[in-house]
Design a protein around this motif. Sequence first.
Motif, PDB file in Angstrom:
ATOM      1  N   THR A 192      18.710   8.399 -44.581  1.00  0.00           N
ATOM      2  CA  THR A 192      19.346   9.155 -43.517  1.00  0.00           C
ATOM      3  C   THR A 192      18.462  10.341 -43.182  1.00  0.00           C
ATOM      4  N   LEU A 193      18.764  11.016 -42.068  1.00  0.00           N
ATOM      5  CA  LEU A 193      17.997  12.179 -41.632  1.00  0.00           C
ATOM      6  C   LEU A 193      18.904  13.394 -41.576  1.00  0.00           C
ATOM      7  N   THR A 194      18.348  14.552 -41.909  1.00  0.00           N
ATOM      8  CA  THR A 194      19.136  15.780 -41.793  1.00  0.00           C
ATOM      9  C   THR A 194      19.354  16.118 -40.314  1.00  0.00           C
ATOM     10  N   ARG A 195      20.499  16.771 -40.048  1.00  0.00           N
ATOM     11  CA  ARG A 195      20.854  17.139 -38.683  1.00  0.00           C
ATOM     12  C   ARG A 195      20.268  18.504 -38.331  1.00  0.00           C
ATOM     13  N   ALA A 196      20.621  19.007 -37.153  1.00  0.00           N
ATOM     14  CA  ALA A 196      20.086  20.288 -36.681  1.00  0.00           C
ATOM     15  C   ALA A 196      20.455  21.434 -37.603  1.00  0.00           C
ATOM     16  N   ASP A 197      21.595  21.326 -38.293  1.00  0.00           N
ATOM     17  CA  ASP A 197      22.016  22.379 -39.219  1.00  0.00           C
ATOM     18  C   ASP A 197      21.456  22.174 -40.619  1.00  0.00           C
ATOM     19  N   GLY A 198      20.563  21.178 -40.783  1.00  0.00           N
ATOM     20  CA  GLY A 198      19.957  20.913 -42.082  1.00  0.00           C
ATOM     21  C   GLY A 198      20.823  20.102 -43.018  1.00  0.00           C
ATOM     22  N   ALA A 199      22.051  19.759 -42.596  1.00  0.00           N
ATOM     23  CA  ALA A 199      22.997  19.069 -43.474  1.00  0.00           C
ATOM     24  C   ALA A 199      22.769  17.565 -43.452  1.00  0.00           C
ATOM     25  N   ALA A 245      37.314   6.393 -45.921  1.00  0.00           N
ATOM     26  CA  ALA A 245      37.077   7.604 -45.131  1.00  0.00           C
ATOM     27  C   ALA A 245      35.600   7.878 -44.901  1.00  0.00           C
ATOM     28  N   THR A 246      34.727   7.296 -45.734  1.00  0.00           N
ATOM     29  CA  THR A 246      33.291   7.598 -45.635  1.00  0.00           C
ATOM     30  C   THR A 246      32.437   6.388 -45.263  1.00  0.00           C
ATOM     31  N   SER A 247      33.049   5.215 -45.103  1.00  0.00           N
ATOM     32  CA  SER A 247      32.265   3.998 -44.865  1.00  0.00           C
ATOM     33  C   SER A 247      31.517   4.034 -43.540  1.00  0.00           C
ATOM     34  N   PHE A 248      31.969   4.853 -42.575  1.00  0.00           N
ATOM     35  CA  PHE A 248      31.271   4.932 -41.292  1.00  0.00           C
ATOM     36  C   PHE A 248      29.848   5.463 -41.447  1.00  0.00           C
ATOM     37  N   LEU A 249      29.558   6.109 -42.594  1.00  0.00           N
ATOM     38  CA  LEU A 249      28.213   6.639 -42.813  1.00  0.00           C
ATOM     39  C   LEU A 249      27.173   5.525 -42.892  1.00  0.00           C
ATOM     40  N   GLU A 279      28.190   1.855 -42.380  1.00  0.00           N
ATOM     41  CA  GLU A 279      28.651   0.616 -41.768  1.00  0.00           C
ATOM     42  C   GLU A 279      28.832   0.815 -40.268  1.00  0.00           C
ATOM     43  N   GLY A 280      28.985  -0.291 -39.549  1.00  0.00           N
ATOM     44  CA  GLY A 280      29.196  -0.202 -38.117  1.00  0.00           C
ATOM     45  C   GLY A 280      27.918  -0.431 -37.335  1.00  0.00           C
ATOM     46  N   SER A 281      28.003  -0.185 -36.026  1.00  0.00           N
ATOM     47  CA  SER A 281      26.896  -0.514 -35.134  1.00  0.00           C
ATOM     48  C   SER A 281      25.763   0.504 -35.156  1.00  0.00           C
ATOM     49  N   ASN A 282      26.065   1.761 -35.427  1.00  0.00           N
ATOM     50  CA  ASN A 282      25.020   2.789 -35.386  1.00  0.00           C
ATOM     51  C   ASN A 282      25.290   3.863 -36.436  1.00  0.00           C
ATOM     52  N   PRO A 283      25.266   3.486 -37.720  1.00  0.00           N
ATOM     53  CA  PRO A 283      25.578   4.473 -38.763  1.00  0.00           C
ATOM     54  C   PRO A 283      24.427   5.445 -38.953  1.00  0.00           C
ATOM     55  N   PRO A 284      24.710   6.683 -39.395  1.00  0.00           N
ATOM     56  CA  PRO A 284      23.625   7.645 -39.659  1.00  0.00           C
ATOM     57  C   PRO A 284      22.746   7.240 -40.835  1.00  0.00           C
ATOM     58  N   GLN A 285      23.300   6.502 -41.801  1.00  0.00           N
ATOM     59  CA  GLN A 285      22.506   6.025 -42.938  1.00  0.00           C
ATOM     60  C   GLN A 285      22.076   4.597 -42.634  1.00  0.00           C
ATOM     61  N   THR A 286      20.812   4.426 -42.370  1.00  0.00           N
ATOM     62  CA  THR A 286      20.308   3.135 -41.906  1.00  0.00           C
ATOM     63  C   THR A 286      19.676   2.346 -43.047  1.00  0.00           C
ATOM     64  N   GLY A 287      19.556   1.027 -42.827  1.00  0.00           N
ATOM     65  CA  GLY A 287      18.872   0.165 -43.788  1.00  0.00           C
ATOM     66  C   GLY A 287      19.717  -0.264 -44.959  1.00  0.00           C
ATOM     67  N   THR A 296      26.149  -3.826 -50.084  1.00  0.00           N
ATOM     68  CA  THR A 296      25.302  -3.150 -51.076  1.00  0.00           C
ATOM     69  C   THR A 296      26.046  -2.011 -51.766  1.00  0.00           C
ATOM     70  N   LEU A 297      26.739  -1.216 -50.983  1.00  0.00           N
ATOM     71  CA  LEU A 297      27.509  -0.108 -51.546  1.00  0.00           C
ATOM     72  C   LEU A 297      28.923  -0.599 -51.827  1.00  0.00           C
ATOM     73  N   GLU A 298      29.308  -0.536 -53.105  1.00  0.00           N
ATOM     74  CA  GLU A 298      30.574  -1.111 -53.547  1.00  0.00           C
ATOM     75  C   GLU A 298      31.714  -0.115 -53.405  1.00  0.00           C
ATOM     76  N   VAL A 299      32.847  -0.617 -52.939  1.00  0.00           N
ATOM     77  CA  VAL A 299      34.023   0.221 -52.720  1.00  0.00           C
ATOM     78  C   VAL A 299      34.438   0.932 -54.003  1.00  0.00           C
ATOM     79  N   ARG A 300      34.335   0.275 -55.140  1.00  0.00           N
ATOM     80  CA  ARG A 300      34.801   0.868 -56.398  1.00  0.00           C
ATOM     81  C   ARG A 300      33.814   1.864 -56.995  1.00  0.00           C
ATOM     82  N   LEU A 301      32.573   1.879 -56.489  1.00  0.00           N
ATOM     83  CA  LEU A 301      31.551   2.739 -57.076  1.00  0.00           C
ATOM     84  C   LEU A 301      31.028   3.819 -56.137  1.00  0.00           C
TER      85      LEU A 301
END
Length: 753
Positions: free
Chosen positions: A233-240, A177-181, A183-191, A196-201
């Motif tokens: 990652t970068l914070t959005r307009a709402d600071g989140a 549910a959170t891997s899109f952060l 993974e993929g072509s343009n994720p918000p969390q870059t680099g 690197t991030l393990e499914v079990r952890l």
Amino acid sequence: MRATRSQALQAPGLKADYFDDDALQTLVTTRVDSQVDFDWEYGRPEGTALSGDDTFSVRWTGTLTAPVTGLYTFTTSTDDGVRLWVGGQSVINNWTYEDDFDPLSSGTVSLAAGQTYALAMEYFEGPGLAHARLSWEYPGQTRVVVPASALSHDDGPFVSGVPPLVATGTPTDFADATSFLYEGSNPPQTGVAPGTLEVRLVAVAHGRVLNRAGAPLSGVRVSALGHPEWGETLTRADGAYEFAVNGGGVVVLQFEKAGLLPVQRGIQTPWRDWAPVEDVALTALDTAVTVVSANSTALQLARGNTVTDSDGTRQATLLVPAGTGATLTLPGGSTQVLSSMSVRATEYTVGADGSKAMPGALPPMSGYTYALEWSLDEAISAGATRVSFNPPVYFYLENFLGFAVGGAVPTGYYDRQVGAWQADADGRVVKIISVTSGLANVDVTGDGVVDTGTPLTALGLTDEERQQLATLYAPGTSLWRVPLTHLTPWDCNWPYGFPDDATSPPDEAPDDDKPEPNSCKTPGSIIECENQTLGEELPVTGTPYTLNYQSDRVPGRTSRYGFQVAVTGASVPASVKYTVVQISGAGRTWRYAFGKAPNTRFNFQWDGRDRWGRLLQGTTKFLVEVGYAYQGVYRNPGGGGRSFGASGGSMTIATGDRQLMEVFLWRRWSQRVGVHDALAVALGNWTLNVHHTLESPEGTLHRGDGNRQDSHATGAIWQLVAGSGSGIADGGVATASAFNVEDLAAGTDGSLE
């Protein structure tokens, strides 16, 4: 189909915006109030960043659900002005000062049963008493305060680009549910490199970044200290923001934006779950800058701007002795000697939101007192990790909290390279008694007598320094004097304690609708008495199978989405200022403030959606925290010369008092909320008796025949693999060998050694 924002993120209570003026202009605190029923008397709302007891305003917004159809009369009791809108219609408009003890304003509006209506209430407080209350009456109901059960608010916002969740009949997998952060072509969390991030952890930290006015701050870089492989990652307009990490230990998050001082926060991260982070605030550098020459032949002076808040007025001052040199430590360990320095002093602890701005969370025994950043523009430009002085320089600050003269000033600095506070040499509270021949006569021992000779020499307090003090401060002024060997975030924090009558909240776990594992059943329709569920079983013609129905496996089983929290017990300590309930789960966080009335209960209801408005399948873990807020009591520092972060040397109460130092005693519980929704199996809320679903985080097997099996009921299983014997040589049977396990350590990845 993806839900609309208004459908997706409804949460109990009203959104409350508190403004530090009477015109709804200077927003300082946003929180959730379960209802509008406050009597602040001559004080300010507890748990807010308001600077004074008068001249503030509040705007409550949300929705109201009507229980019956008919004419509703809304009544406000406020001191002072009030405006109320229901369903977009102005119901009350009395924006004036009030002198009555209980001024009432009323208006009517027709509402339909079960319908929700937008609600907004605005209030301002002038001088004197302060209270605000919203009540209603309708057919069959006399006037009562509008209950929390009728109020909700939009708990957004939606974020574009979030993929929908596909209902499969199995519990939502956190990693999926959170891997899109990341993974993929343009994720918000870059680099983040693949794998690197393990499914079990994997865990996801989430929170907000604000500026010092309390407004959301966008474009803040969020990363993890020592983990460049996790990217940023970068914070959005709402600071989140959301930031994925490998969980199982402490992770230090870094928040950085050009022109603002960076902040770090260490958080304990779980496996495969959310990690909520308290709001942080970034501070702009002080505008006052002083150019100081290195190795000067005379003592030099650098000062920040004067700062004033509800705790007093102070001005950070730095005395740089003659012959002082400065050296930068650069990334990689190389050094650079400076010929001049552009010095700034920026206080973190000014105002009610100072704790959010601290460079790092304080050690447990250190009471929030005073922190500032002594910085050099040259060091910031060079990316230096440290600025060192030889000999030391001396930091002075007005004793604005009134600590005893002659006492130690517990002092530490924040090391951003390791993400932790470090104790340094204590300073001293001193007092200028008089001035003679241009030199300040100083008491450094607290006996009220001018000190000379050894007491001054031991502190390195020279005539040159005394001469400067005489020009800066009037006789009778007491000051903190702290030697500094380098420039970093510095903190002067006394140890603290709780009032003598302080206790924790009641040890009473939330009351929920968790099913009984062995509920008795009655014949006919399958009725589980304790669980109050109805079941049915139908044969599938021509097969040995059956279709089974359970009423607690349908979306309408709303009781499984909520619980009741015991906020207070039969008695509450007199020193409690107010109480809070914090609830976090599904990437969302709620904070509710209450008074201190005995036997307070709060009913929480979740809408089943995550922070992006997506319906989750199965149960979700929530962290429930109940806190009692107290005014912290300073204790005298212990001995040893490095008392920062240590417990007090005695239980004697120090004379200092920081109005903004609130301390909490907490109770915490982990609560699973939600249902196994059979609708996603695509059999019309029925299940096949041989088709089972395992909910691994909860350890529950939802059987297709309507029954449940709980893995926790089986108990722990231990198997001896070695040891317990009387001794044997190498090559023998392991279980016959003789050795004992002295220590057992768990790694962040779950390994044992």
